[in-house]
Write an enzyme that holds these catalytic residues in place. Structure first.
Site, short mmCIF file in Angstrom:
data_model
loop_
_atom_site.label_atom_id
_atom_site.label_comp_id
_atom_site.label_asym_id
_atom_site.label_seq_id
_atom_site.Cartn_x
_atom_site.Cartn_y
_atom_site.Cartn_z
N GLY A 96 0.76 -1.34 -0.02
CA GLY A 96 0.02 -0.15 -0.02
C GLY A 96 0.82 1.17 0.16
N PHE A 97 2.04 1.28 0.64
CA PHE A 97 2.78 2.43 0.95
C PHE A 97 4.20 2.42 0.13
CE2 PHE A 97 0.27 2.83 5.04
CZ PHE A 97 -0.74 3.82 4.42
N SER A 99 7.22 0.02 -2.62
CA SER A 99 7.57 -1.19 -3.27
C SER A 99 8.76 -1.71 -2.59
CB SER A 99 7.66 -0.76 -4.94
OG SER A 99 6.45 -0.21 -5.45
N LYS A 113 12.80 -1.27 0.68
CA LYS A 113 11.26 -0.50 0.59
C LYS A 113 11.41 0.75 0.32
CE LYS A 113 7.39 -1.43 2.59
NZ LYS A 113 6.40 -1.65 3.83
N ASP A 210 -0.16 -6.20 13.02
CA ASP A 210 -0.74 -6.51 11.67
C ASP A 210 0.15 -7.96 11.56
OD1 ASP A 210 -2.02 -6.44 9.15
OD2 ASP A 210 -0.26 -5.07 8.25
N1 LIG Z 1 13.02 -7.85 3.97
C1 LIG Z 1 12.32 -8.68 2.93
N2 LIG Z 1 13.01 -9.72 2.23
C2 LIG Z 1 12.57 -10.18 1.15
N3 LIG Z 1 11.19 -9.90 0.68
C3 LIG Z 1 10.39 -8.69 1.30
C4 LIG Z 1 11.03 -8.05 2.47
N4 LIG Z 1 10.32 -7.35 2.89
C5 LIG Z 1 9.23 -7.27 2.21
N5 LIG Z 1 9.30 -8.19 1.18
C6 LIG Z 1 8.33 -8.61 -0.05
O1 LIG Z 1 7.85 -7.29 -0.60
C7 LIG Z 1 6.57 -7.43 -0.82
C8 LIG Z 1 5.89 -6.10 -0.57
O2 LIG Z 1 6.02 -5.94 0.73
P1 LIG Z 1 5.38 -4.92 1.82
O3 LIG Z 1 5.66 -4.84 2.84
O4 LIG Z 1 5.82 -3.41 1.10
O5 LIG Z 1 3.88 -4.96 1.32
P2 LIG Z 1 2.73 -5.71 1.64
O6 LIG Z 1 2.98 -6.42 2.98
O7 LIG Z 1 2.48 -6.89 0.37
O8 LIG Z 1 1.48 -4.64 1.79
P3 LIG Z 1 1.15 -3.87 2.88
O9 LIG Z 1 2.35 -3.44 3.49
O10 LIG Z 1 0.46 -2.62 2.11
O11 LIG Z 1 0.28 -4.54 3.71
C9 LIG Z 1 5.88 -8.51 -0.27
O12 LIG Z 1 5.66 -9.68 -1.09
C10 LIG Z 1 7.03 -9.18 0.69
O13 LIG Z 1 7.08 -10.35 1.00
#
Ligand SMILES: Nc1ncnc2c1ncn2[C@@H]1O[C@H](COP(=O)(O)OP(=O)(O)OP(=O)(O)O)[C@@H](O)[C@H]1O
Length: 355
Positions: A96-97, A99, A113, A210
């Protein structure tokens, strides 16, 4: 009391004999703290609020250290991280916030991120960014490590958070993948690792709020790492409840949200325990909680009638029964009746010893 060494300082501070006058010789403290890098690992939040103000150079700095999140912001502002130091690779996913990209930082593979530059709710995005910084300095094998981030001051010019790369799989993807077996040993191992992560975060006065399988990453070695602290909040040191000035908890996914949160009550650590219960249920059932049910009806049922996901109709042995009993305790309606993360982790650890 004379400060002689690391252990001595810890016992003074941890034993709460911390009237500031008892910490003789600020220079001495500074030296010991620097030498042993005690700020976070050993003294945790307590050191930040009690010891750091003593060491502050002036009034402004002292006030800053006393504010919640102060250490995070200060460390953060002084961090030498520059975006040019990061090489962005392929996109891992978009939330949501922001990529998340795979990348390289100081020869390590990282996940970065990149917060969206345009968003419908910039205030919520900023809150989410600040919340993610709650874990800067956390050092636990079951929590995704936040390595560094751009400063709050430059948020409008694009905010980045550099994290350890924890692999491509999430617990949700394992649950959904029929070719992956989730037998009792694995279920208990995953549950225990999540409970350990919660215990650590709760000890650091941070509540995740969450927790769900999509926010738990599984490393190639099969270790759970709790990620996405974008909804997390800090608990007050003395009361254990949240500062009313902090944002309300209307985020998170409703199926994992504790009834007290659905009612609009103040969240506590036990809200994370409720979410853990639903995850444990999911590891056993491999179903999506309350799938195909009307969200409003479910919320009413959960709050008013204690409705919970249905136990899976599978044959259970005495061990599975204990597992069910445990998660059923974790989703009890009254937060006080739910066990703590530490109690759950300890119990599951004992079970693992017998499996
Ligand atoms: N440290 C990390 N290592 C590997 N993959 C990651 C890591 N952090 C996040 N991801 C991957 O990146 C993607 C986006 O993560 P992000 O936390 O931005 O969004 P989300 O959890 O899908 O959505 P939201 O935060 O809006 O609930 C996800 O598929 C997550 O599994």
């Amino acid at each position: 009391m004379q400060i002689k060494n690391e252990h001595n300082l810890c016992s003074v501070v941890k034993g709460k004999k911390y009237s500031l006058s008892s910490l003789k010789g600020i220079n001495q403290c500074q030296h010991i703290l620097r030498k042993y890098k005690l700020f976070r690992k050993k003294l945790g939040q307590f050191a930040k609020r009690i010891v750091m103000p003593v060491l502050a150079q002036n009034e402004n700095q002292r006030d800053e250290f006393k504010r919640p999140h102060a250490i995070v912001c200060t460390r953060h502002r002084n961090a030498s991280f520059r975006k040019e130091e990061v090489v962005l690779g392929r996109l891992l996913g978009t939330g949501g916030f922001g990529s998340v990209y795979r990348g390289k930082y100081k020869d390590s593979t990282v996940a970065v991120k990149v917060m969206h530059r345009v968003t419908k709710n910039p205030a919520a995005q900023l809150e989410s960014f600040k919340a993610e910084l709650n874990t800067i300095g956390f050092d636990h094998e079951n929590i995704v490590k936040t390595i560094t981030a751009t400063s709050l001051e430059t948020f409008d010019q694009g905010a980045w958070i550099v994290m350890e790369y924890a692999g491509r799989r999430t617990l949700q993807s394992l649950v959904d993948d029929d070719s992956v077996s989730l037998g009792p040993r694995r279920r208990v191992k995953f549950s225990q690792q999540i409970a350990e992560a919660l215990k650590y975060a709760h000890d650091m006065k941070i509540v995740h709020l969450d927790l769900k399988p999509a926010n738990i990453l599984i490393t190639p070695g099969g270790r759970c790492k709790v990620a996405d602290f974008g909804c997390s909040q800090k608990v007050e040191i003395d009361t254990g409840i949240f500062s009313p000035t902090q944002r309300s908890i209307l985020t998170g996914t409703f199926a994992y949200r504790a009834p007290e949160l659905l009612k609009g009550e103040a969240p506590s650590k036990k809200a994370d325990i409720y979410a853990l219960a639903v995850i444990m249920w999911q590891l056993l059932s491999r179903q999506t909680p309350f799938s195909n049910e009307n969200q409003h009806v479910v919320i009413f049922g959960v709050v008013a009638y204690g409705q919970r996901p249905k136990h899976p109709e599978i044959e259970v042995d005495p061990f599975e029964e204990s597992y069910r009993d445990l998660y059923s305790q974790c989703w009890l309606p009254c937060p006080l009746d739910r066990p703590t993360a530490g109690e759950i982790a300890e119990l599951l650890n004992i079970w693992r010893g017998y499996m």
